[in-house]
Write an enzyme that holds these catalytic residues in place. Structure first.
Site, PDB file in Angstrom:
ATOM      1  CG  ASN A 166      44.196  39.859  10.317  1.00 54.65           C
ATOM      2  OD1 ASN A 166      43.998  40.660   9.411  1.00 54.65           O
ATOM      3  ND2 ASN A 166      44.101  40.211  11.595  1.00 54.65           N
ATOM      4  CD  GLU A 205      42.253  47.698  13.077  1.00 58.57           C
ATOM      5  OE1 GLU A 205      43.189  47.612  13.921  1.00 58.57           O
ATOM      6  OE2 GLU A 205      41.867  46.760  12.383  1.00 58.57           O
ATOM      7  CB  CYS A 229      44.590  44.074  15.272  1.00 61.03           C
ATOM      8  SG  CYS A 229      42.870  44.309  14.777  1.00 61.03           S
ATOM      9  CD  GLU A 235      37.904  50.137   9.332  1.00 59.09           C
ATOM     10  OE1 GLU A 235      38.149  50.301   8.132  1.00 59.09           O
ATOM     11  OE2 GLU A 235      38.311  49.158   9.987  1.00 59.09           O
TER      12      GLU A 235
END
Length: 487
Positions: free
Chosen positions: A161, A260, A294, A468
């Site tokens: 994505n 993640e 997300c 991150e």
């Protein structure tokens, strides 16, 4: 735009289908078709790596590890800074490439390129700021010295994505820390990953420091790399289901993991919110990348007093969006990544409608070539509908009504996920109080976009492990080493 004239420079899919990138060399091969979601046609074909190819990538990463680890931080910093500059110079070509293989609207693709490049600039600066610690023991018997060392070879697995940003968000801190890496991008969008490798080559990344491979057999290939004792880090972005499998594989060799994973972001709007600002934020939080994010707002909880006005306003804005090919400059919502993605969205929407939800705009797939689902608003969605519990990953805004602050927090927390949440209120104290009450890793207060290279990105509960970005991001690729010093 005619695609025949658009394939120039880094926008040319053929340029990035020359082979696997291992040890600084391009190794030819074929086997994985890359499809344009806007039309369903094949753009290029990239190599299909075997387990043997993956082991060669580990060999190359090991061969480069000692030299890269010993490279002065300033030198690593300058290479990352050049990578940022090259990405910026090639921004328009890279944006077109992303639109071609991912389908996202050009405006979104341009935003992704700018965001992705910033990770190189941020970690170019952080590479020279890796800290340590010195202090006395409470007993006074000796001193404590703590250093941070590169964790070792890192396997980086990225989704389709955000093919540029998810790669740079992992590569940049890993290289800044002194690690060598093997990047395995999603097979739906591999061209951007190979473009990143080519730019890294231009920036002066030594052979073997960054390796890229694509495979149609990710399970065994990844398992083989994780079983190799030379691999010490796994950084994965993707679904929670796949994350659980990878955690189990990594546990066999006690590989350090950053995860993640999935999200189910609530978007809370209180009666005292600025309606126009809330609608602006909702459009960003929902429609960035066509909802295939997300952090995308999945569940809109709107207080009773503002509910009807919010539904009307969001319906008007969503219905006005232009649906079309991502690389068409007028497109505001591009296609989904695959027909499978469209089928999932349609299943969730159809089930919600069968249970009493009403579509105020959209609500059914679009016929024709390409993988399209229109911007959709659903009201009166039952709280037990599958739509409320599964990540939609598409341009569908499901709206629920609530009465009290306590109810809003309870509804927001009614999920196994905890990646992102959004709160809109004119009372900043309430917004902060509600934000603290939501079990999530990130909260947007009166804003619909929270991603920033300088901020720690990650979730709670089933949404992941580690962070991150930000100052902490580089530490995910380092091991603290304690020295007990007698002086």
């Amino acid at each position: 735009m005619t695609l025949d004239t658009a394939f120039t420079g880094y926008a040319d899919p053929a340029l990035h289908a020359e082979g696997l990138y291992i040890g600084g060399q391009w190794q030819a091969g074929r086997g994985i078709p890359v499809t344009d979601p806007s039309t369903g046609t094949t753009l290029a074909e990239v190599p299909d790596a075997s387990i043997e190819d993956a082991m060669r990538a580990v060999d190359a990463a090991e061969a480069a590890a000692a030299g890269w680890r010993a490279t002065p931080p300033r030198q690593r910093s300058e290479i990352l800074r050049r990578w940022f500059t090259l990405m910026t110079e090639r921004a328009e070509e890279l944006a077109l490439l992303i639109s071609l293989e991912n389908g996202k609207a050009l405006a979104d693709a341009r935003g992704e390129v700018a965001y992705a490049a910033e990770f190189f600039r941020w970690y170019a600066e952080e590479a020279t700021r890796i800290g340590g610690e010195f202090r006395h023991t409470p007993s006074g018997a000796h001193n404590i010295l703590v250093d941070h060392e590169p964790i070792g070879i890192a396997v980086l697995i990225t989704p389709w994505n955000f093919p540029a940003a998810m790669a740079t968000r992992k590569i940049a801190p890993a290289l800044a820390a002194g690690c060598t890496v093997i990047l395995k991008p999603a097979s739906e969008t591999p061209l951007t990953a190979y473009a990143m490798a080519r730019l890294g080559q231009e920036a002066g990344v030594p052979p073997g420091v960054v390796n890229v491979l694509t495979t149609s057999n990710p399970g065994p290939v990844t398992a083989a790399m994780l079983a190799d004792p030379r691999v010490r880090k796994l950084s994965f972005t993707g679904s929670t289901g796949v994350g659980r499998i990878l955690l189990a594989e990594a546990a066999k060799s006690v590989v350090n993991c950053s995860m993640e994973l999935g999200g189910n972001a609530p978007f809370l709007v209180f009666d005292d919110a600025d309606l126009s600002a809330a609608l602006d934020g909702a459009m960003v939080a929902k429609m960035r990348n066509g909802g295939e994010a997300c952090t995308a707002a999945n569940r809109f909880y709107v207080q009773a007093g503002i509910h009807d006005a919010f539904v009307a306003g969001l319906t008007q804005r969503m219905s006005a969006l232009k649906l079309g090919a991502g690389y068409d400059p007028e497109t505001q919502c591009g296609p989904m990544i695959t027909t499978k993605a469209v089928d999932k969205i349609d299943r969730l929407v159809s089930e919600a409608k069968a249970r009493g939800a009403r579509a105020t705009t959209g609500g059914a797939p679009v016929d024709g070539s390409g993988y399209y689902y229109p911007p959709t608003v659903l009201e009166n969605v039952p709280s037990d509908a599958a739509l409320a519990h599964e990540e939609i990953f598409g341009p569908v805004a499901a709206i629920y009504r609530f009465e009290t602050e306590e109810e809003a927090i309870r509804l927001a927390n009614d999920t196994e996920y905890g990646l992102a949440a959004y709160v809109y209120s004119g009372d900043i104290m309430r917004a902060m109080r509600v934000g603290r009450g939501i079990e999530t890793g990130m909260v947007g207060i009166n804003r619909g976009l929270m991603s920033d290279p300088a901020a720690p990105f990650g979730g709670a509960k089933q949404s992941g492990l580690g962070r991150e970005g930000g100052v902490i991001g580089i530490l995910e690729f380092m091991e603290p080493k304690y020295f007990a010093v007698e002086f």
